[in-house]
Every structure is written in C-alpha cells, then in structure tokens.
Design a protein around this motif. Structure first.
Motif, PDB file in Angstrom:
ATOM      1  N   THR A   1     -16.158  -7.287 -43.168  1.00  0.00           N
ATOM      2  CA  THR A   1     -16.943  -8.269 -42.419  1.00  0.00           C
ATOM      3  C   THR A   1     -16.039  -9.316 -41.789  1.00  0.00           C
ATOM      4  O   THR A   1     -15.089  -9.782 -42.399  1.00  0.00           O
ATOM      5  N   THR A   2     -16.370  -9.655 -40.552  1.00  0.00           N
ATOM      6  CA  THR A   2     -15.687 -10.737 -39.839  1.00  0.00           C
ATOM      7  C   THR A   2     -16.741 -11.730 -39.366  1.00  0.00           C
ATOM      8  O   THR A   2     -17.928 -11.412 -39.294  1.00  0.00           O
ATOM      9  N   GLU A   3     -16.278 -12.925 -39.033  1.00  0.00           N
ATOM     10  CA  GLU A   3     -17.170 -13.937 -38.472  1.00  0.00           C
ATOM     11  C   GLU A   3     -16.565 -14.452 -37.184  1.00  0.00           C
ATOM     12  O   GLU A   3     -15.339 -14.496 -37.031  1.00  0.00           O
ATOM     13  N   ASN A   4     -17.420 -14.813 -36.239  1.00  0.00           N
ATOM     14  CA  ASN A   4     -16.940 -15.430 -35.008  1.00  0.00           C
ATOM     15  C   ASN A   4     -18.105 -16.111 -34.289  1.00  0.00           C
ATOM     16  O   ASN A   4     -19.231 -16.114 -34.771  1.00  0.00           O
ATOM     17  N   PHE A   5     -17.784 -16.686 -33.159  1.00  0.00           N
ATOM     18  CA  PHE A   5     -18.762 -17.386 -32.326  1.00  0.00           C
ATOM     19  C   PHE A   5     -18.728 -16.753 -30.927  1.00  0.00           C
ATOM     20  O   PHE A   5     -18.237 -17.361 -29.987  1.00  0.00           O
ATOM     21  N   PRO A   6     -19.254 -15.529 -30.765  1.00  0.00           N
ATOM     22  CA  PRO A   6     -19.138 -14.842 -29.478  1.00  0.00           C
ATOM     23  C   PRO A   6     -20.042 -15.391 -28.376  1.00  0.00           C
ATOM     24  O   PRO A   6     -19.773 -15.162 -27.199  1.00  0.00           O
ATOM     25  N   PHE A   7     -21.101 -16.096 -28.736  1.00  0.00           N
ATOM     26  CA  PHE A   7     -22.071 -16.559 -27.746  1.00  0.00           C
ATOM     27  C   PHE A   7     -21.846 -18.005 -27.335  1.00  0.00           C
ATOM     28  O   PHE A   7     -21.932 -18.352 -26.166  1.00  0.00           O
ATOM     29  N   ASP A   8     -21.604 -18.858 -28.311  1.00  0.00           N
ATOM     30  CA  ASP A   8     -21.376 -20.280 -28.074  1.00  0.00           C
ATOM     31  C   ASP A   8     -20.789 -20.874 -29.350  1.00  0.00           C
ATOM     32  O   ASP A   8     -20.608 -20.159 -30.336  1.00  0.00           O
ATOM     33  N   GLU A   9     -20.511 -22.158 -29.342  1.00  0.00           N
ATOM     34  CA  GLU A   9     -19.882 -22.791 -30.498  1.00  0.00           C
ATOM     35  C   GLU A   9     -20.871 -23.097 -31.630  1.00  0.00           C
ATOM     36  O   GLU A   9     -20.483 -23.624 -32.673  1.00  0.00           O
ATOM     37  N   HIS A  10     -22.142 -22.745 -31.445  1.00  0.00           N
ATOM     38  CA  HIS A  10     -23.169 -23.062 -32.432  1.00  0.00           C
ATOM     39  C   HIS A  10     -23.729 -21.842 -33.162  1.00  0.00           C
ATOM     40  O   HIS A  10     -24.401 -21.998 -34.181  1.00  0.00           O
ATOM     41  N   THR A  11     -23.488 -20.660 -32.636  1.00  0.00           N
ATOM     42  CA  THR A  11     -24.085 -19.454 -33.214  1.00  0.00           C
ATOM     43  C   THR A  11     -23.039 -18.649 -33.965  1.00  0.00           C
ATOM     44  O   THR A  11     -22.205 -17.976 -33.366  1.00  0.00           O
ATOM     45  N   LEU A  12     -23.096 -18.741 -35.285  1.00  0.00           N
ATOM     46  CA  LEU A  12     -22.166 -18.042 -36.160  1.00  0.00           C
ATOM     47  C   LEU A  12     -22.662 -16.609 -36.350  1.00  0.00           C
ATOM     48  O   LEU A  12     -23.809 -16.385 -36.728  1.00  0.00           O
ATOM     49  N   VAL A  13     -21.776 -15.651 -36.076  1.00  0.00           N
ATOM     50  CA  VAL A  13     -22.143 -14.237 -36.132  1.00  0.00           C
ATOM     51  C   VAL A  13     -21.254 -13.516 -37.145  1.00  0.00           C
ATOM     52  O   VAL A  13     -20.040 -13.696 -37.149  1.00  0.00           O
ATOM     53  N   PHE A  14     -21.890 -12.697 -37.966  1.00  0.00           N
ATOM     54  CA  PHE A  14     -21.172 -11.867 -38.931  1.00  0.00           C
ATOM     55  C   PHE A  14     -21.288 -10.419 -38.479  1.00  0.00           C
ATOM     56  O   PHE A  14     -22.383  -9.951 -38.162  1.00  0.00           O
ATOM     57  N   LYS A  15     -20.140  -9.741 -38.477  1.00  0.00           N
ATOM     58  CA  LYS A  15     -20.095  -8.350 -38.018  1.00  0.00           C
ATOM     59  C   LYS A  15     -19.376  -7.481 -39.035  1.00  0.00           C
ATOM     60  O   LYS A  15     -18.473  -7.945 -39.731  1.00  0.00           O
ATOM     61  N   VAL A  16     -19.762  -6.215 -39.046  1.00  0.00           N
ATOM     62  CA  VAL A  16     -19.027  -5.205 -39.794  1.00  0.00           C
ATOM     63  C   VAL A  16     -18.570  -4.174 -38.767  1.00  0.00           C
ATOM     64  O   VAL A  16     -19.387  -3.647 -38.011  1.00  0.00           O
ATOM     65  N   HIS A  17     -17.271  -3.964 -38.702  1.00  0.00           N
ATOM     66  CA  HIS A  17     -16.673  -3.070 -37.697  1.00  0.00           C
ATOM     67  C   HIS A  17     -17.212  -3.364 -36.296  1.00  0.00           C
ATOM     68  O   HIS A  17     -17.555  -2.458 -35.545  1.00  0.00           O
ATOM     69  N   GLY A  18     -17.309  -4.642 -35.976  1.00  0.00           N
ATOM     70  CA  GLY A  18     -17.694  -5.059 -34.629  1.00  0.00           C
ATOM     71  C   GLY A  18     -19.177  -5.037 -34.331  1.00  0.00           C
ATOM     72  O   GLY A  18     -19.585  -5.353 -33.217  1.00  0.00           O
ATOM     73  N   LYS A  19     -20.012  -4.701 -35.298  1.00  0.00           N
ATOM     74  CA  LYS A  19     -21.466  -4.645 -35.104  1.00  0.00           C
ATOM     75  C   LYS A  19     -22.130  -5.779 -35.881  1.00  0.00           C
ATOM     76  O   LYS A  19     -21.897  -5.961 -37.072  1.00  0.00           O
TER      77      LYS A  19
END
Length: 119
Positions: free
Chosen positions: A16-34
């Motif tokens: 699992t990774t975390e990032n903010f791909p949409f904006d600085e307020h929406t935290l997203v968790f992904k597994v293998h990029g999904k």
C-alpha cells in the motif's frame, strides 16, 4: 477512529502507498497503483470524518440498507464505492477495519494474477 488510525491501518496492508493525486486535501491509499480508500482531510478538519471505500455492489446495497452512516460513494461510482461516515459513531472500529479489508481485497481481486500472487 481518527485519520491517523485510518492511515496507519491502510498503510499496514501489503504494497500500500499513499498520495494526493487529486489535490492537497484528498488522501488516497492504493495497492499496486489501484485505489482502495480515499479520505478528504477537509472533511476530517470540519469534524465530518468519512472515508470512501470500494465495495462489492451487492454488499454495498446491503450495507446502505442496514447502516445510515454508509451511503453511496461521494464523487465516486455509486455502484462500486461507499462513503463511510465515521463521525456519526454508528460503526465500531473493528467493523470499519473490516470494511477497509473488504475494499483492499476487492482491489486485489482485480489485479493481474502475477501481482495477486506477489501479495
């Protein structure tokens, strides 16, 4: 359950990774990029703790019928995503973790066999 507990639990999942791909307020968790979980930090700051989680469509309907704090995914596919309103206090921490697990597993199922086997 607060945002740091959500974050810690999501990141404990393999690959699992975390990032903010949409904006600085929406935290997203992904597994293998999904994506398997999203949280609006603005909502949390306002005391409206919620997280968007992927869900089997039939199970999503069952959850929405049973719990008033689980609703169709906000700004997501209403068929495949639920928004889980944690701030309403209806759901136990254990159940929220189970919903996160289900979301993670839904994404894993959709990965190519080679990636699934690596997990």
């Amino acid at each position: 359950m607060d945002i740091e507990q959500i974050r810690s639990y999501c990141l404990s999942k393999k690959s699992t990774t975390e990032n903010f791909p949409f904006d600085e307020h929406t935290l997203v968790f992904k597994v293998h990029g999904k994506m398997f979980a999203l949280a609006s930090l603005q909502w949390w700051e306002r005391g409206e703790a919620a997280i968007n989680l992927k869900c089997n469509p039939d199970y999503a309907e069952e959850l929405r019928a049973e719990y008033s704090s689980i609703r169709p995914g906000y700004h997501m596919s209403k068929k495949h995503w639920n928004t889980v309103y944690i701030h309403e206090g209806e759901l136990s921490i254990q159940f929220i973790k189970e919903l996160i697990d289900h979301s993670y597993e839904m994404v894993i199922k959709g990965l190519p066999k080679k990636l699934r086997e690596s997990l």
